[in-house]
Design a protein around this motif. Structure first.
Motif, PDB file in Angstrom:
ATOM      1  N   ASP A  18       6.309  -2.425 -31.864  1.00  0.00           N
ATOM      2  CA  ASP A  18       5.237  -1.451 -31.648  1.00  0.00           C
ATOM      3  C   ASP A  18       5.116  -1.175 -30.147  1.00  0.00           C
ATOM      4  O   ASP A  18       4.895  -2.091 -29.367  1.00  0.00           O
ATOM      5  CB  ASP A  18       3.936  -2.071 -32.183  1.00  0.00           C
ATOM      6  N   TYR A  19       5.274   0.076 -29.762  1.00  0.00           N
ATOM      7  CA  TYR A  19       5.157   0.441 -28.342  1.00  0.00           C
ATOM      8  C   TYR A  19       3.854   1.169 -28.061  1.00  0.00           C
ATOM      9  O   TYR A  19       3.769   1.976 -27.160  1.00  0.00           O
ATOM     10  CB  TYR A  19       6.365   1.292 -27.911  1.00  0.00           C
ATOM     11  N   ARG A  20       2.848   0.862 -28.861  1.00  0.00           N
ATOM     12  CA  ARG A  20       1.600   1.582 -28.715  1.00  0.00           C
ATOM     13  C   ARG A  20       0.905   1.304 -27.392  1.00  0.00           C
ATOM     14  O   ARG A  20       0.997   0.210 -26.857  1.00  0.00           O
ATOM     15  CB  ARG A  20       0.661   1.198 -29.840  1.00  0.00           C
ATOM     16  N   GLY A  21       0.193   2.323 -26.906  1.00  0.00           N
ATOM     17  CA  GLY A  21      -0.650   2.126 -25.734  1.00  0.00           C
ATOM     18  C   GLY A  21       0.100   2.179 -24.421  1.00  0.00           C
ATOM     19  O   GLY A  21      -0.428   1.792 -23.392  1.00  0.00           O
ATOM     20  N   LYS A  22       1.349   2.654 -24.449  1.00  0.00           N
ATOM     21  CA  LYS A  22       2.119   2.728 -23.217  1.00  0.00           C
ATOM     22  C   LYS A  22       2.847   4.062 -23.182  1.00  0.00           C
ATOM     23  O   LYS A  22       3.278   4.550 -24.210  1.00  0.00           O
ATOM     24  CB  LYS A  22       3.170   1.611 -23.165  1.00  0.00           C
ATOM     25  N   THR A  23       2.964   4.633 -21.991  1.00  0.00           N
ATOM     26  CA  THR A  23       3.719   5.872 -21.842  1.00  0.00           C
ATOM     27  C   THR A  23       4.750   5.675 -20.751  1.00  0.00           C
ATOM     28  O   THR A  23       4.399   5.305 -19.631  1.00  0.00           O
ATOM     29  CB  THR A  23       2.788   7.044 -21.451  1.00  0.00           C
ATOM     30  N   GLN A  95       4.985   5.912 -27.847  1.00  0.00           N
ATOM     31  CA  GLN A  95       3.886   5.029 -28.223  1.00  0.00           C
ATOM     32  C   GLN A  95       3.295   5.217 -29.621  1.00  0.00           C
ATOM     33  O   GLN A  95       2.602   4.350 -30.090  1.00  0.00           O
ATOM     34  CB  GLN A  95       2.782   5.085 -27.182  1.00  0.00           C
ATOM     35  N   ARG A  96       3.556   6.320 -30.301  1.00  0.00           N
ATOM     36  CA  ARG A  96       2.976   6.440 -31.650  1.00  0.00           C
ATOM     37  C   ARG A  96       4.016   6.196 -32.737  1.00  0.00           C
ATOM     38  O   ARG A  96       3.903   6.694 -33.846  1.00  0.00           O
ATOM     39  CB  ARG A  96       2.312   7.812 -31.818  1.00  0.00           C
ATOM     40  N   LYS A 138      -3.871   0.899 -37.542  1.00  0.00           N
ATOM     41  CA  LYS A 138      -3.694  -0.255 -36.654  1.00  0.00           C
ATOM     42  C   LYS A 138      -2.526  -1.085 -37.167  1.00  0.00           C
ATOM     43  O   LYS A 138      -2.276  -1.134 -38.371  1.00  0.00           O
ATOM     44  CB  LYS A 138      -4.948  -1.129 -36.669  1.00  0.00           C
TER      45      LYS A 138
END
Length: 166
Positions: A18-23, A95-96, A138
């Motif tokens: 999961d690469y969420r929360g990062k750009t 990230q999504r 989530k």
């Protein structure tokens, strides 16, 4: 619940990245960045094409590198679009997107890909989603979403039939 067994995504996968929360920083060329915008209708669209610097790839992808037959799932905007990686080329994940690696000997990767697109799989995702304007899921909820489970042989037969239509 119909006449089939089901298992959670947590049980069905050996890896969830999961690469969420990062750009990441973007460039005009380099390693293709797979965003939620390009995962549509079971495939990865060619446009819009975004890239990250090749020399930044290892740093960005330190949670794990995508492999052939990994399944990509969009987590919001939109939720529940799915694609499967059909070749070995290097890609970076935005990230999504969550990467799911099917558990060998238990779940056929192509079956996982189709199971997530099925009405059952989609309703499981949407039932666990939250948000009023944008539906999102989530990671903790995604892990509990269920997919149908059949014997590996039956999964492979289902995948072969569905692949013939794609």
């Amino acid at each position: 619940m119909g006449a089939f067994n089901s298992i959670t995504i947590e049980e069905a996968t050996e890896r969830l990245i999961d690469y969420r929360g990062k750009t990441p920083p973007k460039t005009d060329s380099g390693v293709r960045l797979i965003t939620a915008k390009v995962v549509k209708g079971g495939q990865i669209l060619n446009e819009p094409a975004e890239y990250i610097p090749a020399d930044f790839y290892d740093e960005w992808m330190r949670r794990g590198l995508p492999q052939r037959f990994d399944v990509l799932l969009t987590t919001e905007a939109p939720l529940g679009e799915v694609a499967i990686l059909r070749d070995e080329g290097r890609i970076a994940l935005a990230q999504r997107i969550i990467l799911l690696r099917a558990k060998p000997g238990l779940v056929d990767p192509t079956f996982l890909f189709y199971a997530l697109q099925s009405d059952f799989g989609q309703s499981e995702l949407k039932a666990r989603a939250s948000g009023t304007t944008v539906l999102g899921i989530k990671q903790s909820e995604l892990r509990q979403a269920r997919i149908p489970l059949f014997s590996l042989q039956v999964q492979q037969r289902i995948s072969a039939v569905l692949s013939a239509y794609d």
